[in-house]
Write an enzyme that holds these catalytic residues in place. Structure first.
Site, mmCIF file in Angstrom:
data_model
loop_
_atom_site.group_PDB
_atom_site.id
_atom_site.type_symbol
_atom_site.label_atom_id
_atom_site.label_comp_id
_atom_site.label_asym_id
_atom_site.label_seq_id
_atom_site.Cartn_x
_atom_site.Cartn_y
_atom_site.Cartn_z
ATOM 1 N N ARG A 100 0.823 -1.226 0.000
ATOM 2 C CA ARG A 100 0.000 0.000 0.000
ATOM 3 C C ARG A 100 0.853 1.269 0.000
ATOM 4 O O ARG A 100 0.466 2.270 0.614
ATOM 5 C CB ARG A 100 -0.955 0.019 1.195
ATOM 6 C CG ARG A 100 -1.997 -1.089 1.184
ATOM 7 C CD ARG A 100 -3.128 -0.746 0.223
ATOM 8 N NE ARG A 100 -4.158 -1.760 0.246
ATOM 9 C CZ ARG A 100 -5.297 -1.655 0.935
ATOM 10 N NH1 ARG A 100 -5.543 -0.587 1.643
ATOM 11 N NH2 ARG A 100 -6.180 -2.615 0.869
ATOM 12 N N ARG B 129 -6.967 12.521 -5.172
ATOM 13 C CA ARG B 129 -8.266 11.920 -4.844
ATOM 14 C C ARG B 129 -9.367 12.982 -4.747
ATOM 15 O O ARG B 129 -10.508 12.736 -5.127
ATOM 16 C CB ARG B 129 -8.152 11.174 -3.506
ATOM 17 C CG ARG B 129 -9.352 10.306 -3.198
ATOM 18 C CD ARG B 129 -9.197 9.631 -1.872
ATOM 19 N NE ARG B 129 -9.006 10.613 -0.803
ATOM 20 C CZ ARG B 129 -9.057 10.332 0.485
ATOM 21 N NH1 ARG B 129 -9.272 9.100 0.882
ATOM 22 N NH2 ARG B 129 -8.883 11.270 1.395
HETATM 23 O O1 CP3 Z 1 0.202 -1.547 -2.517
HETATM 24 C C1 CP3 Z 1 -0.160 -0.607 -3.262
HETATM 25 O O2 CP3 Z 1 0.269 0.564 -3.124
HETATM 26 C C2 CP3 Z 1 -1.078 -0.933 -4.412
HETATM 27 C C3 CP3 Z 1 -2.429 -0.608 -4.177
HETATM 28 C C4 CP3 Z 1 -3.388 -1.564 -3.507
HETATM 29 C C5 CP3 Z 1 -4.682 -1.135 -3.154
HETATM 30 N N1 CP3 Z 1 -5.363 -2.213 -2.709
HETATM 31 C C6 CP3 Z 1 -5.183 0.245 -3.300
HETATM 32 C C7 CP3 Z 1 -6.293 0.662 -2.445
HETATM 33 C C8 CP3 Z 1 -3.285 -2.925 -3.201
HETATM 34 C C9 CP3 Z 1 -2.112 -3.871 -3.332
HETATM 35 C C10 CP3 Z 1 -4.563 -3.328 -2.700
HETATM 36 C C11 CP3 Z 1 -4.884 -4.711 -2.329
HETATM 37 C C12 CP3 Z 1 -6.076 -4.983 -1.524
HETATM 38 N N2 CP3 Z 1 -7.324 -4.444 -1.646
HETATM 39 C C13 CP3 Z 1 -6.133 -5.953 -0.504
HETATM 40 C C14 CP3 Z 1 -4.993 -6.835 -0.112
HETATM 41 C C15 CP3 Z 1 -4.036 -6.129 0.752
HETATM 42 C C16 CP3 Z 1 -4.471 -5.989 2.166
HETATM 43 O O3 CP3 Z 1 -4.569 -4.864 2.634
HETATM 44 O O4 CP3 Z 1 -4.699 -7.047 2.792
HETATM 45 C C17 CP3 Z 1 -7.434 -5.958 0.013
HETATM 46 C C18 CP3 Z 1 -7.939 -6.835 1.134
HETATM 47 C C19 CP3 Z 1 -8.191 -5.004 -0.732
HETATM 48 C C20 CP3 Z 1 -9.636 -4.682 -0.587
HETATM 49 C C21 CP3 Z 1 -9.759 -3.272 -0.213
HETATM 50 N N3 CP3 Z 1 -9.667 -2.215 -1.096
HETATM 51 C C22 CP3 Z 1 -9.875 -2.727 1.093
HETATM 52 C C23 CP3 Z 1 -10.009 -3.527 2.373
HETATM 53 C C24 CP3 Z 1 -9.850 -1.325 0.955
HETATM 54 C C25 CP3 Z 1 -9.839 -0.307 2.051
HETATM 55 C C26 CP3 Z 1 -11.124 0.319 2.330
HETATM 56 C C27 CP3 Z 1 -10.872 1.628 3.040
HETATM 57 O O5 CP3 Z 1 -11.473 2.610 2.624
HETATM 58 O O6 CP3 Z 1 -10.053 1.663 3.984
HETATM 59 C C28 CP3 Z 1 -9.726 -1.041 -0.415
HETATM 60 C C29 CP3 Z 1 -9.625 0.286 -1.009
HETATM 61 C C30 CP3 Z 1 -8.272 0.706 -1.427
HETATM 62 N N4 CP3 Z 1 -7.464 -0.013 -2.264
HETATM 63 C C31 CP3 Z 1 -7.611 1.904 -1.059
HETATM 64 C C32 CP3 Z 1 -6.369 1.889 -1.714
HETATM 65 C C33 CP3 Z 1 -5.316 2.956 -1.693
HETATM 66 C C34 CP3 Z 1 -8.180 2.984 -0.142
HETATM 67 C C35 CP3 Z 1 -9.294 3.769 -0.782
HETATM 68 C C36 CP3 Z 1 -8.869 5.089 -1.381
HETATM 69 O O7 CP3 Z 1 -7.676 5.406 -1.532
HETATM 70 O O8 CP3 Z 1 -9.777 5.855 -1.737
#
Ligand code: CP3
Length: 351
Positions: free
Chosen positions: A27, A40
């Protein structure tokens, strides 16, 4: 180091002797960075940020420009391939992922499409190629996917879950239904990884983030066979691309992770690095293990823990990383301390 040699992270992940452990962060692009939050504000839709190739490319490069990590990971999500299989989703601020029609019945599973990445995910291929072109051998480009169990957890529950009651009801009442879904995801995810590698990803990580929610006996039934299916399918055609497996809460299944065929196991922070290493075969590398919460601490504390982890992983292929994604609210200066310490760790190891 010669600038024309292959990226450090790729050489390390392949098991070559390297000058220091490479460093990147799960992340590493995202909300803790001001440039990301500003972007964003201009583009509030997560789907747009991750599916518009110009935006996804720009966001992927933000941490590279700020900190020069040894790995640049595609900005995307584990849910991104779902629409290409016929499952629609959105990511809602402060709620997380939402699946429009959760998958609960056989007819829905039968109706799922096989993933055709060239058709449904051309933006991913474009971004990966552009990243490779931009970073050259200064960093390795990382691709990633969600593993079948974790994807199934989202599409069956319909959202992030605390107890996983809906998917566990399916697992313990209609296991054959869940197996069909897991099998569909395994084939499609393997196809997707191959597409990512063909497009420029040099190292790939599979996130089975919620497989730590399973008892070991159920991990062997619902998670491991499908992780292994993905690994076997990818290795059939792309044997030289290192594969990393990450699970959150994995301390009870570490030995099992080492048997899936992946090259590197990514540890969370609930296991000691030295003990983690002793529980994995010698030829399996390790990544991660640093508590993401450490980055709310002092520079001194961050340095001490990095040195500890690097010492404990000595003699193994090792990629320095956190035990899960960097947390929103982390001071950017502390992210910088993490990367800088990682890159200069040899200076700190002299006893
Ligand atoms: O690593 C990186 O920089 C690449 C980006 C990345 C994102 N999601 C961007 C993101 C990666 C590798 C993921 C993988 C991902 N997504 C996982 C596996 C990694 C982990 O954390 O276990 C999972 C379970 C997800 C599902 C998901 N997507 C979740 C639980 C969330 C968070 C919800 C929240 O609002 O906190 C997301 C959204 C997400 N994916 C964000 C980002 C930067 C946050 C939302 C945003 O930026 O607006």
């Amino acid at each position: 180091m010669m600038s024309d040699s292959l990226p450090l992270l790729l050489r390390a992940a392949r098991g070559e002797a390297v000058e220091r452990p490479p460093v990147w962060m799960m992340r590493q692009a995202g909300r803790y960075m001001k440039v990301y939050r500003d972007l964003r504000d201009r583009h509030p839709s997560f789907r747009e940020r991750s599916e518009n190739p110009d935006l996804s490319y720009e966001i992927s490069m933000q941490p590279f420009e700020a900190f020069k990590p040894d790995g640049v990971i595609l900005f995307s999500d584990i849910l991104t391939p779902l629409p290409g299989m016929g499952i629609n989703f959105d990511i809602v601020e402060s709620k997380g992922p939402i699946i429009q029609d959760p998958i609960r019945e056989l007819n829905q599973i039968k109706a799922l499409k096989d993933l055709n990445p060239t058709q449904s995910l051309p933006f991913v291929g474009e971004v990966l190629s552009r990243l490779r072109e931009s970073v050259g051998n200064q960093a390795a480009v990382l691709g990633f996917v969600g593993a079948p169990w974790t994807l199934a957890a989202y599409v069956v529950e319909g959202k992030s879950s605390k107890n996983y009651a809906v998917i566990k009801a399916m697992a313990y009442q209609e296991p054959q239904l869940l197996h069909q879904l897991l099998d569909h995801f395994a084939s499609s995810i393997a196809t997707y990884l191959k597409y990512q590698i063909d497009s420029g990803a040099q190292v790939v990580q599979m996130f089975d983030s919620w497989a730590g929610q399973l008892s070991p006996i159920d991990y062997d039934i619902f998670a491991a066979p499908y992780q292994k299916k993905v690994v076997d399918l990818v290795k059939e055609t792309h044997p030289d691309t290192p594969m990393i497996l990450y699970i959150s809460g994995s301390a009870g299944v570490l030995e099992r992770m080492g048997k899936t065929g992946v090259d590197i196991v990514s540890l969370d922070w609930t296991v000691d690095m030295a003990e983690g290493c002793s529980r994995l075969p010698k030829n399996v590398g390790v990544q991660g293990n640093v508590d993401p919460g450490l980055l709310f601490g002092s520079a001194k504390a961050i340095r001490e823990r990095i040195v500890d982890v690097v010492k404990k992983a000595k003699g193994r292929r090792h990629i320095l990383n956190l035990g899960h994604g960097i947390l929103p609210g982390t001071p950017e200066d502390n992210a910088k301390v993490f990367f800088e310490t990682g890159k200069n760790v040899n200076d700190l190891l002299i006893d």
